[in-house]
Design a protein around this motif. Structure first.
Motif, PDB file in Angstrom:
ATOM      1  N   VAL A 228      -5.044   2.674  -5.376  1.00 45.42           N
ATOM      2  CA  VAL A 228      -5.133   2.128  -4.024  1.00 45.42           C
ATOM      3  C   VAL A 228      -4.261   0.877  -3.974  1.00 45.42           C
ATOM      4  CG1 VAL A 228      -6.658   1.156  -2.269  1.00 45.42           C
ATOM      5  CG2 VAL A 228      -7.451   3.052  -3.724  1.00 45.42           C
ATOM      6  N   ILE A 229      -3.425   0.799  -2.940  1.00 47.78           N
ATOM      7  CA  ILE A 229      -2.439  -0.276  -2.852  1.00 47.78           C
ATOM      8  C   ILE A 229      -2.800  -1.247  -1.739  1.00 47.78           C
ATOM      9  CG2 ILE A 229       0.018  -0.810  -2.637  1.00 47.78           C
ATOM     10  CD1 ILE A 229      -0.676   1.011  -5.017  1.00 47.78           C
ATOM     11  N   GLY A 230      -2.566  -2.530  -1.984  1.00 49.23           N
ATOM     12  CA  GLY A 230      -2.676  -3.546  -0.956  1.00 49.23           C
ATOM     13  C   GLY A 230      -1.318  -4.175  -0.704  1.00 49.23           C
ATOM     14  N   PHE A 231      -1.138  -4.711   0.501  1.00 48.72           N
ATOM     15  CA  PHE A 231       0.143  -5.357   0.818  1.00 48.72           C
ATOM     16  C   PHE A 231      -0.120  -6.571   1.706  1.00 48.72           C
ATOM     17  CE2 PHE A 231       4.473  -6.096   1.654  1.00 48.72           C
ATOM     18  CZ  PHE A 231       5.235  -5.263   0.831  1.00 48.72           C
ATOM     19  N   ILE A 232       0.334  -7.737   1.244  1.00 51.36           N
ATOM     20  CA  ILE A 232       0.191  -8.990   1.979  1.00 51.36           C
ATOM     21  C   ILE A 232       1.584  -9.546   2.250  1.00 51.36           C
ATOM     22  CG2 ILE A 232      -0.699 -11.349   1.921  1.00 51.36           C
ATOM     23  CD1 ILE A 232      -2.902 -10.377   0.035  1.00 51.36           C
ATOM     24  N   GLY A 233       1.908  -9.714   3.545  1.00 50.99           N
ATOM     25  CA  GLY A 233       3.223 -10.227   3.920  1.00 50.99           C
ATOM     26  C   GLY A 233       4.060  -9.143   4.563  1.00 50.99           C
ATOM     27  N   LEU A 234       3.914  -8.969   5.874  1.00 48.90           N
ATOM     28  CA  LEU A 234       4.523  -7.836   6.585  1.00 48.90           C
ATOM     29  C   LEU A 234       5.657  -8.304   7.491  1.00 48.90           C
ATOM     30  CD1 LEU A 234       1.149  -6.081   7.468  1.00 48.90           C
ATOM     31  CD2 LEU A 234       2.686  -5.547   5.565  1.00 48.90           C
ATOM     32  N   GLY A 235       6.564  -9.081   6.906  1.00 52.25           N
ATOM     33  CA  GLY A 235       7.696  -9.594   7.660  1.00 52.25           C
ATOM     34  C   GLY A 235       8.859  -8.623   7.657  1.00 52.25           C
ATOM     35  N   LEU A 236      10.077  -9.161   7.725  1.00 53.73           N
ATOM     36  CA  LEU A 236      11.277  -8.335   7.838  1.00 53.73           C
ATOM     37  C   LEU A 236      11.393  -7.339   6.689  1.00 53.73           C
ATOM     38  CD1 LEU A 236      13.896 -11.032   8.941  1.00 53.73           C
ATOM     39  CD2 LEU A 236      12.906  -9.217  10.355  1.00 53.73           C
ATOM     40  N   MET A 237      11.021  -7.752   5.482  1.00 47.11           N
ATOM     41  CA  MET A 237      11.099  -6.860   4.319  1.00 47.11           C
ATOM     42  C   MET A 237       9.782  -6.112   4.096  1.00 47.11           C
ATOM     43  SD  MET A 237      14.211  -7.406   3.269  1.00 47.11           S
ATOM     44  CE  MET A 237      14.537  -7.094   1.547  1.00 47.11           C
ATOM     45  N   GLY A 238       8.677  -6.818   4.231  1.00 50.37           N
ATOM     46  CA  GLY A 238       7.386  -6.255   3.859  1.00 50.37           C
ATOM     47  C   GLY A 238       6.973  -5.045   4.663  1.00 50.37           C
ATOM     48  N   HIS A 239       7.269  -5.037   5.967  1.00 52.99           N
ATOM     49  CA  HIS A 239       6.835  -3.904   6.786  1.00 52.99           C
ATOM     50  C   HIS A 239       7.431  -2.603   6.283  1.00 52.99           C
ATOM     51  CE1 HIS A 239       7.358  -0.938  10.043  1.00 52.99           C
ATOM     52  NE2 HIS A 239       6.092  -1.248  10.285  1.00 52.99           N
TER      53      HIS A 239
END
Length: 308
Positions: free
Chosen positions: A6-17
């Motif tokens: 299961v993956i989490g992602f924090i930081g959905l800016g220009l690169m993260g999204h």
């Protein structure tokens, strides 16, 4: 068949999204956490992602958490805050920091995670938001070999080129060396086009001569697309991030007792733009500010020569 982590992602800016989108589209369960801009969050929720209440909540639910933030201070806050990752950490959790960060901070955070039975991987990025959306970024990875084998299938969701540099912290060192080159290019190209304008050589002529030569490169191409064509979105890397990366380089050089005259000179240009309140400008716009310091309006120069 081994169950996917299961993956989490924090930081959905220009690169993260784009990175998070590709993880979800490759079939991984995904938990996300963004900031005030709801658009990337809603986009990912529409793909089946779920929203975590806090970094600690995400740590309790995920096996691997990606961070894609702007500064080491932000990374430290996400880990060490009262509702941070360390507050919810479980043994075996892996944190992949894709930010461009201070390697000294990275190593300290890795030690804190290790004391709790968790792990830190630094995997900073090469290329642009376009490649983030396409899933073809470059990744420079710092971790031990066994951990690299564990995280590589997940990194392959968003990276086309993956290179293990060495132990934890080495990925961030390599990325800062890369950005040292890139941000120095930005300062150099700015001086070149302004000097050219002063002595009667147009930005268009500089692009036409240098672009196809041995000195042309991808950075030059996108930089000059702004200078000549005034395409604001040609090279979307903020001056605030450039200045931050050059500060980190200066810190590394000071610790290593290495003379870095070029890094110091470049840093002052970006610091100037920050000081006048234009830190959100993109790197090619540095040429406008260097022009202003020398009494040259680069937008007018570009328009004047495009009309010939």
């Amino acid at each position: 068949m081994v169950e996917k982590p299961v993956i989490g992602f924090i930081g959905l800016g220009l690169m993260g999204h784009g990175m998070a989108k590709n993880i979800r589209q490759k079939g991984y369960d995904l938990w996300v956490r963004g900031r005030s801009n709801r658009a990337p969050i809603e986009s990912l929720l529409a793909l089946g992602a779920k929203e975590a209440a806090s970094p600690a909540d995400m740590a309790a639910k995920c096996d691997i958490i990606h961070l894609c933030l702007s500064t080491s201070a932000q990374v430290e806050d996400v880990l060490r805050g009262s509702d941070g990752i360390l507050a919810g950490v479980r043994p075996g959790l892996i944190v992949i920091d894709t930010s461009t960060a201070d390697p000294g901070s990275t190593v300290k955070l890795a030690d804190e995670l290790m004391s709790r039975g968790a792990h830190m991987v630094d995997a900073p990025l090469g290329r642009t938001p376009k490649e983030a959306e396409a899933g073809t970024l470059d990744a420079m990875v710092g971790c031990d070999e066994a951990l690299f084998d564990t995280v590589k299938p997940v990194i392959e969701c968003w990276a086309g080129t993956i290179k293990r540099i060495g132990p934890v912290g080495s990925g961030h060192k390599m990325k800062l060396l890369m950005n040292f080159i890139g941000m120095s290019y930005g300062a150099l190209y700015s001086e070149v086009v302004v000097l050219g304008a002063k002595i009667g050589i147009s930005p268009q002529t500089i692009r036409d001569v240098i672009g196809p030569s041995r000195m042309g490169n991808g950075f030059f191409e996108t930089f000059m697309r702004y200078v000549v064509d005034r395409d604001r979105d040609a090279h979307k890397f903020a001056i605030s991030n450039a200045a931050k990366d050059l500060r980190y380089i200066s810190n590394i050089a000071a610790d290593a007792r290495v003379v870095t005259v070029m890094a110091s000179a470049a840093r002052h240009y970006y610091a100037h733009v920050e000081a006048i309140g234009r830190a959100d400008d993109y790197v090619p716009m540095l040429s406008d500010h260097v022009g202003a310091l020398n009494g040259v309006n680069m937008e007018s120069e570009s328009k004047k020569n495009s009309e010939k």
